[in-house]
Structure formats: C-alpha cells, structure tokens
Design a protein around this motif. Structure first.
Motif, PDB file in Angstrom:
ATOM      1  N   MET A  10       0.080  -9.214  -4.641  1.00 25.68           N
ATOM      2  CA  MET A  10       0.970  -8.733  -5.704  1.00 25.68           C
ATOM      3  C   MET A  10       0.276  -7.609  -6.462  1.00 25.68           C
ATOM      4  N   HIS A  11       0.809  -6.406  -6.320  1.00 29.58           N
ATOM      5  CA  HIS A  11       0.237  -5.228  -6.957  1.00 29.58           C
ATOM      6  C   HIS A  11       1.138  -4.795  -8.106  1.00 29.58           C
ATOM      7  N   HIS A  70       9.405  -1.093 -11.697  1.00 25.49           N
ATOM      8  CA  HIS A  70       9.146  -1.945 -10.538  1.00 25.49           C
ATOM      9  C   HIS A  70      10.279  -2.969 -10.431  1.00 25.49           C
ATOM     10  N   VAL A  88      11.609  -6.270  -8.162  1.00 23.37           N
ATOM     11  CA  VAL A  88      11.207  -7.297  -7.211  1.00 23.37           C
ATOM     12  C   VAL A  88      12.480  -7.969  -6.703  1.00 23.37           C
ATOM     13  N   ARG A 132       9.171   1.529  -7.914  1.00 23.40           N
ATOM     14  CA  ARG A 132       8.453   0.780  -6.876  1.00 23.40           C
ATOM     15  C   ARG A 132       9.247  -0.479  -6.578  1.00 23.40           C
ATOM     16  N   SER A 172       9.148  -4.250  -4.597  1.00 22.23           N
ATOM     17  CA  SER A 172       8.495  -5.337  -3.876  1.00 22.23           C
ATOM     18  C   SER A 172       9.570  -6.297  -3.390  1.00 22.23           C
ATOM     19  N   VAL A 231       9.719  -1.433   1.995  1.00 22.90           N
ATOM     20  CA  VAL A 231       9.272  -1.743   0.634  1.00 22.90           C
ATOM     21  C   VAL A 231       7.854  -1.247   0.370  1.00 22.90           C
ATOM     22  N   ASP A 232       7.543  -1.076  -0.901  1.00 25.59           N
ATOM     23  CA  ASP A 232       6.189  -0.684  -1.298  1.00 25.59           C
ATOM     24  C   ASP A 232       5.224  -1.848  -1.163  1.00 25.59           C
ATOM     25  N   ASN A 233       5.740  -3.067  -1.327  1.00 23.58           N
ATOM     26  CA  ASN A 233       4.884  -4.241  -1.374  1.00 23.58           C
ATOM     27  C   ASN A 233       5.669  -5.437  -0.863  1.00 23.58           C
ATOM     28  N   ILE A 293       5.576  -9.420  -0.540  1.00 24.88           N
ATOM     29  CA  ILE A 293       4.904 -10.598  -1.104  1.00 24.88           C
ATOM     30  C   ILE A 293       5.334 -11.809  -0.277  1.00 24.88           C
TER      31      ILE A 293
END
Length: 183
Positions: A2-3, A115, A117, A138, A140, A160-162, A164
């Motif tokens: 998790m950034h 961001h 999510v 961003r 996630s 996606v950027d991230n 999880i």
C-alpha cells in the motif's frame, strides 16, 4: 503493497458483492470498522462509498443489517433495487449491477481527490481507471489473485497504479467468517 502519501485526499469505492466474493474465496469476512480505520491512517479519507443492490420485496434481506450498520458508521451507501428474473432453465436469478453508479461517482469526485481506491477486480472498471489517471488521480485496486480463479482481471491489474492483494490485508481488516452470512 500500500503506497499512500499522508497528505493525499483519498476516497474508497467498494463494489460490495465483488469484495464479499473475494473475501469469501479467501476464507474471511471484512471488518468494515477496521477497513475505515486503516485508510484513515493512510491519508485524508474524504469518503467511503459502498455499492450494492437490494431485493426490495423480500420480508427479510440478509444484507439489510450490514447496509444499515455501514450507513450509520461512516460509509456512504449507494443502493438500488435488484431485478429478479427467471432464466432459460427456469431458475430464479437476481441482477443488480452497480458499476455505472460507482463510475459516475468516481468521475464526479476525481477533481477533489488525489487517490481513489476501488475494491473490485471487475475488468469493466479499466476504462474508468484510465480516465481517472488522465485527470491526475492515482488509482489503487483491492482484490485478489490468490483465489481460484483469481478475482481480478489482468487488464485492470495492469492499468492501476497500485494493486493491493486482499489476502495481505486479512490481519488488519479480516475476521473469521460467520455461519449466517451478511451478503
């Protein structure tokens, strides 16, 4: 894993049935109070949306207690009546896709967020993610590749950027499954 930047304005978009299925496939239920706490610690949590369809004409809906609890405990509930139909084999089915509502809300809030999510592995969200990224947000996604089959589409995971992994959050947002089910 998790950034997050502590100064980020964050919003959660939870595809309720998708998250429920992913957690069940991994053998745990979600503790939604802990889920909120985890993301409040990651930045400035602007909003936490939870999307689900409800079967209206039933005397008792097993998801109703969860929906009511979430509504009173920090989540913005987005619901709509589910449509019931009989398929070609004569089986009763319930349909209640909330993808459009989630996408519209994410697009509307994007200018006010850093961001987003998304709790879903649905590949239909890939164009949404791409558009949010073009707006400088961003993105996630929380889902799992550790279930059989994996609950996240490859296209979404690449976009996606991230990513999880839900299994990695088990210790902080999970609780053992209950016998009687909430979703």
């Amino acid at each position: 894993m998790m950034h997050f930047n502590p100064q980020e304005r964050i919003a959660l978009f939870i595809d309720g049935p998708n998250l429920y299925s992913a957690a069940r496939s991994l053998g745990f239920d979600i503790d939604y109070k802990n889920l909120l706490d985890v993301f409040r610690q990651k930045g400035s949590l602007v909003r936490a949306f939870y999307y689900t369809a409800l079967v209206e004409d039933q005397e008792y809906s097993p998801i109703r207690p969860l929906v009511d609890w979430l509504d009173y405990n920090g989540f913005t509930m987005v619901t709509k009546p589910a449509k019931e139909y009989t398929d070609s084999m004569g089986r009763r089915k319930v349909k209640g896709n909330m993808d459009i509502e989630l996408a519209v809300d994410a697009m509307e809030l994007a200018p006010h967020l850093d961001h987003i999510v998304i709790f879903s592995g649905d590949g239909d969200f890939r164009p949404l993610v791409e558009s949010l990224q073009r707006q400088g947000v961003r993105v996630s996604v929380v889902s799992t590749i550790r279930s059989q089959p994996p609950m996240i589409s490859d296209d979404l995971r690449r976009q996606v950027d991230n990513f999880i992994e839900l299994e990695d959050l088990r210790d902080v947002i999970g609780r053992p499954p209950r016998e009687a089910n909430d979703e």
